[in-house]
Design a protein around this motif. Structure first.
Motif, PDB file in Angstrom:
ATOM      1  N   MET A   1      60.318  46.015  54.617  1.00  0.00           N
ATOM      2  CA  MET A   1      60.627  46.943  53.538  1.00  0.00           C
ATOM      3  C   MET A   1      59.340  47.658  53.115  1.00  0.00           C
ATOM      4  SD  MET A   1      63.434  47.570  51.752  1.00  0.00           S
ATOM      5  CE  MET A   1      64.366  46.986  50.397  1.00  0.00           C
ATOM      6  N   ILE A   2      59.420  48.962  52.975  1.00  0.00           N
ATOM      7  CA  ILE A   2      58.258  49.790  52.603  1.00  0.00           C
ATOM      8  C   ILE A   2      58.563  50.497  51.279  1.00  0.00           C
ATOM      9  CG2 ILE A   2      56.779  51.729  53.301  1.00  0.00           C
ATOM     10  CD1 ILE A   2      56.623  49.587  55.386  1.00  0.00           C
TER      11      ILE A   2
ATOM     12  N   TYR B   1      62.345  52.699  48.097  1.00  0.00           N
ATOM     13  CA  TYR B   1      62.125  51.793  49.216  1.00  0.00           C
ATOM     14  C   TYR B   1      62.870  52.269  50.461  1.00  0.00           C
ATOM     15  CZ  TYR B   1      60.108  48.638  45.826  1.00  0.00           C
ATOM     16  OH  TYR B   1      59.303  48.096  44.863  1.00  0.00           O
TER      17      TYR B   1
ATOM     18  N   ARG C   1      57.593  39.598  52.997  1.00  0.00           N
ATOM     19  CA  ARG C   1      58.902  38.934  52.954  1.00  0.00           C
ATOM     20  C   ARG C   1      58.772  37.537  52.422  1.00  0.00           C
ATOM     21  NH1 ARG C   1      62.611  41.191  57.652  1.00  0.00           N
ATOM     22  NH2 ARG C   1      62.047  43.332  57.379  1.00  0.00           N
TER      23      ARG C   1
ATOM     24  N   LYS D   1      53.597  48.155  52.016  1.00  0.00           N
ATOM     25  CA  LYS D   1      54.448  47.245  52.787  1.00  0.00           C
ATOM     26  C   LYS D   1      54.728  46.000  51.950  1.00  0.00           C
ATOM     27  CE  LYS D   1      54.959  46.070  57.550  1.00  0.00           C
ATOM     28  NZ  LYS D   1      54.369  46.225  58.860  1.00  0.00           N
TER      29      LYS D   1
ATOM     30  N   PRO E   1      63.567  51.026  54.751  1.00  0.00           N
ATOM     31  CA  PRO E   1      63.538  49.771  55.509  1.00  0.00           C
ATOM     32  C   PRO E   1      62.371  49.609  56.484  1.00  0.00           C
ATOM     33  CG  PRO E   1      65.441  51.122  56.132  1.00  0.00           C
ATOM     34  CD  PRO E   1      64.741  51.827  55.020  1.00  0.00           C
ATOM     35  N   THR E   2      61.859  50.706  57.059  1.00  0.00           N
ATOM     36  CA  THR E   2      60.828  50.562  58.098  1.00  0.00           C
ATOM     37  C   THR E   2      59.743  51.633  57.965  1.00  0.00           C
ATOM     38  OG1 THR E   2      61.899  52.067  59.654  1.00  0.00           O
ATOM     39  CG2 THR E   2      62.597  49.746  59.732  1.00  0.00           C
ATOM     40  N   GLU E   3      58.632  51.419  58.676  1.00  0.00           N
ATOM     41  CA  GLU E   3      57.572  52.421  58.710  1.00  0.00           C
ATOM     42  C   GLU E   3      58.072  53.708  59.357  1.00  0.00           C
ATOM     43  OE1 GLU E   3      53.612  51.128  59.976  1.00  0.00           O
ATOM     44  OE2 GLU E   3      54.208  49.073  59.488  1.00  0.00           O
ATOM     45  N   ALA E   4      58.965  53.599  60.327  1.00  0.00           N
ATOM     46  CA  ALA E   4      59.528  54.787  60.974  1.00  0.00           C
ATOM     47  C   ALA E   4      60.290  55.637  59.957  1.00  0.00           C
ATOM     48  CB  ALA E   4      60.440  54.380  62.123  1.00  0.00           C
ATOM     49  N   HIS E   5      61.025  54.975  59.061  1.00  0.00           N
ATOM     50  CA  HIS E   5      61.734  55.706  57.995  1.00  0.00           C
ATOM     51  C   HIS E   5      60.726  56.437  57.106  1.00  0.00           C
ATOM     52  CE1 HIS E   5      65.109  53.085  59.057  1.00  0.00           C
ATOM     53  NE2 HIS E   5      65.892  53.909  58.385  1.00  0.00           N
ATOM     54  N   TYR E   6      59.630  55.738  56.761  1.00  0.00           N
ATOM     55  CA  TYR E   6      58.591  56.340  55.921  1.00  0.00           C
ATOM     56  C   TYR E   6      58.047  57.614  56.568  1.00  0.00           C
ATOM     57  CZ  TYR E   6      53.972  57.168  53.933  1.00  0.00           C
ATOM     58  OH  TYR E   6      52.876  57.769  53.380  1.00  0.00           O
TER      59      TYR E   6
ATOM     60  N   GLU F   1      68.600  56.019  54.064  1.00  0.00           N
ATOM     61  CA  GLU F   1      68.433  54.577  53.864  1.00  0.00           C
ATOM     62  C   GLU F   1      67.353  54.242  52.835  1.00  0.00           C
ATOM     63  OE1 GLU F   1      68.929  51.996  57.403  1.00  0.00           O
ATOM     64  OE2 GLU F   1      69.020  53.908  58.515  1.00  0.00           O
TER      65      GLU F   1
END
Length: 98
Positions: A1-2, A53, A98, A95, A55-60, A33
């Motif tokens: 999660m980012i 937030y 978890r 980042k 879910p991933t660095e790719a989303h960011y 997302e």
């Protein structure tokens, strides 16, 4: 999660239009997302800080690229609101452990 943090200034004379636009942006972020959106204004000047937030660095990285696109139908509107344009928007990713 980012946690994605977006910071920028808004021109004083465009604040009401900005508020309408940020409502649209916040309602469409779940399509990417992104969740837990919040937007606050600093005490000084018209500096706004968005936080949400993804879910991933790719989303960011994908969302950052879209946010900087003048051609995007919604995000591109901010070009006129931010002194100096979209390139003056600051981004940060935190980042979450978890």
């Amino acid at each position: 999660m980012i946690q994605m943090i977006v910071q920028y200034e808004v021109k004083q004379n465009l604040l009401s239009q900005y508020h309408e636009t940020i409502d649209i942006i916040s309602s469409m972020l779940p399509d990417f997302e992104a969740d837990m959106f919040s937007c606050s204004q600093s005490e000084e000047r018209n500096i706004f800080i968005e936080s949400f937030y993804v879910p991933t660095e790719a989303h960011y990285h994908a969302l950052k690229k879209m946010r900087l696109s003048r051609n995007h139908s919604v995000f591109g509107i901010l070009e006129d609101f931010v002194p100096g344009g979209l390139e003056r928007i600051g981004f940060m990713a935190i980042k979450q452990k978890r």
